[in-house]
Design a protein around this motif. Structure first.
Motif, PDB file in Angstrom:
ATOM      1  N   TYR A  58     -48.319 -46.895 -25.475  1.00  0.00           N
ATOM      2  CA  TYR A  58     -47.982 -46.322 -26.780  1.00  0.00           C
ATOM      3  C   TYR A  58     -46.519 -46.577 -27.095  1.00  0.00           C
ATOM      4  N   SER A  59     -46.223 -46.686 -28.376  1.00  0.00           N
ATOM      5  CA  SER A  59     -44.853 -46.868 -28.837  1.00  0.00           C
ATOM      6  C   SER A  59     -44.282 -45.521 -29.285  1.00  0.00           C
ATOM      7  N   THR A  60     -42.969 -45.359 -29.098  1.00  0.00           N
ATOM      8  CA  THR A  60     -42.296 -44.151 -29.568  1.00  0.00           C
ATOM      9  C   THR A  60     -41.722 -44.392 -30.954  1.00  0.00           C
ATOM     10  N   HIS A  72     -39.506 -47.712 -28.347  1.00  0.00           N
ATOM     11  CA  HIS A  72     -39.720 -47.902 -26.910  1.00  0.00           C
ATOM     12  C   HIS A  72     -41.215 -47.868 -26.631  1.00  0.00           C
ATOM     13  N   TRP A  73     -41.636 -48.629 -25.625  1.00  0.00           N
ATOM     14  CA  TRP A  73     -43.045 -48.626 -25.233  1.00  0.00           C
ATOM     15  C   TRP A  73     -43.208 -47.885 -23.924  1.00  0.00           C
ATOM     16  N   VAL A  74     -44.283 -47.106 -23.843  1.00  0.00           N
ATOM     17  CA  VAL A  74     -44.570 -46.279 -22.680  1.00  0.00           C
ATOM     18  C   VAL A  74     -45.965 -46.619 -22.177  1.00  0.00           C
ATOM     19  N   GLN A  75     -46.077 -46.866 -20.879  1.00  0.00           N
ATOM     20  CA  GLN A  75     -47.384 -47.063 -20.255  1.00  0.00           C
ATOM     21  C   GLN A  75     -47.751 -45.759 -19.572  1.00  0.00           C
ATOM     22  N   ALA A 119     -48.127 -31.836 -23.549  1.00  0.00           N
ATOM     23  CA  ALA A 119     -46.791 -32.424 -23.671  1.00  0.00           C
ATOM     24  C   ALA A 119     -46.534 -32.956 -25.073  1.00  0.00           C
ATOM     25  N   LEU A 120     -47.578 -33.426 -25.717  1.00  0.00           N
ATOM     26  CA  LEU A 120     -47.430 -34.014 -27.060  1.00  0.00           C
ATOM     27  C   LEU A 120     -47.686 -33.014 -28.182  1.00  0.00           C
ATOM     28  N   GLY A 121     -47.940 -31.758 -27.817  1.00  0.00           N
ATOM     29  CA  GLY A 121     -48.199 -30.739 -28.834  1.00  0.00           C
ATOM     30  C   GLY A 121     -49.576 -30.867 -29.451  1.00  0.00           C
ATOM     31  N   LEU A 178     -59.149 -39.796 -29.082  1.00  0.00           N
ATOM     32  CA  LEU A 178     -58.055 -39.508 -28.150  1.00  0.00           C
ATOM     33  C   LEU A 178     -56.889 -40.482 -28.308  1.00  0.00           C
ATOM     34  N   ASN A 179     -57.192 -41.770 -28.387  1.00  0.00           N
ATOM     35  CA  ASN A 179     -56.123 -42.767 -28.484  1.00  0.00           C
ATOM     36  C   ASN A 179     -55.316 -42.620 -29.767  1.00  0.00           C
ATOM     37  N   THR A 180     -55.982 -42.387 -30.885  1.00  0.00           N
ATOM     38  CA  THR A 180     -55.241 -42.274 -32.143  1.00  0.00           C
ATOM     39  C   THR A 180     -54.449 -40.970 -32.202  1.00  0.00           C
ATOM     40  N   ALA A 181     -54.965 -39.901 -31.625  1.00  0.00           N
ATOM     41  CA  ALA A 181     -54.214 -38.640 -31.596  1.00  0.00           C
ATOM     42  C   ALA A 181     -52.939 -38.800 -30.769  1.00  0.00           C
ATOM     43  N   ILE A 182     -53.076 -39.391 -29.590  1.00  0.00           N
ATOM     44  CA  ILE A 182     -51.902 -39.589 -28.732  1.00  0.00           C
ATOM     45  C   ILE A 182     -50.935 -40.566 -29.384  1.00  0.00           C
ATOM     46  N   ARG A 183     -51.432 -41.651 -29.946  1.00  0.00           N
ATOM     47  CA  ARG A 183     -50.558 -42.633 -30.606  1.00  0.00           C
ATOM     48  C   ARG A 183     -49.787 -41.981 -31.751  1.00  0.00           C
ATOM     49  N   GLY A 184     -50.482 -41.187 -32.552  1.00  0.00           N
ATOM     50  CA  GLY A 184     -49.815 -40.519 -33.675  1.00  0.00           C
ATOM     51  C   GLY A 184     -48.715 -39.578 -33.212  1.00  0.00           C
TER      52      GLY A 184
END
Length: 171
Positions: A29-31, A35-38, A54-56, A91-97
């Motif tokens: 994911y990008s911040t 920055h990119w985070v694996q 952690a991501l609220g 899940l992926n779109t929620a975390i990415r957002g």
């Protein structure tokens, strides 16, 4: 087969690959600041709760996931892996957002607080320009071009390329 469906998705629609990754806590994911985070939480049940906290993300994300499973995954026909694509996307779109709303410093702080497993990763351009990558011969320049290419994606048994017929001979 399930594996061929996954490979086809990756090959035919690479832009959708990150949305349908089967383990959202082991995706990239990008911040907000680029920055990119694996994420390194390969065991989804063990890592999902702490990542969402952690991501609220919490109740609404779980509710959307349950609703998706009840209305799209369970009624669908076919292999479970393919039927589960809508749940993966939730899940992926929620975390990415959520990640796109946070800076790198905020991600580090929140992930440390909630014990989320992750590591920073270089973008493809950063990796291609890396001095270390060139010193270790991960990237080389062929012929008269200035474009770096991957020398060999896997080195096995004393540096012999895994599929030498598919790669140019560099030495």
């Amino acid at each position: 087969s399930t594996q061929s469906t996954w490979v086809e998705l990756l090959q035919l629609e690479p832009e959708r690959f990150l949305d349908y990754h089967p383990v959202a806590t082991a995706n990239s994911y990008s911040t907000k600041d680029g920055h990119w985070v694996q994420m390194l939480g390969i065991e989804l049940p063990r890592h999902l709760g702490r990542t969402l906290r952690a991501l609220g993300l919490g109740g609404p994300t779980y509710a959307r996931l349950v609703w998706t499973v009840l209305t799209q995954v369970l009624p669908a026909r076919g292999p479970l892996f393919v039927r589960a694509f809508p749940a993966f996307k939730v899940l992926n779109t929620a975390i990415r957002g959520a990640m796109l709303q946070l800076t790198w410093a905020e991600v580090q702080s929140r992930f440390a607080q909630h014990n989320v497993w992750y590591c920073p990763v270089a973008t493809p351009v950063e990796a291609a320009l890396s001095t270390q990558a060139h010193m270790t011969r991960a990237f080389v320049k062929l012929d008269d071009t200035d474009i770096p290419v991957v020398a060999a994606p896997a080195q096995l048994r004393g540096g012999v390329p895994h599929n030498p017929g598919a790669l140019p001979v560099l030495d």
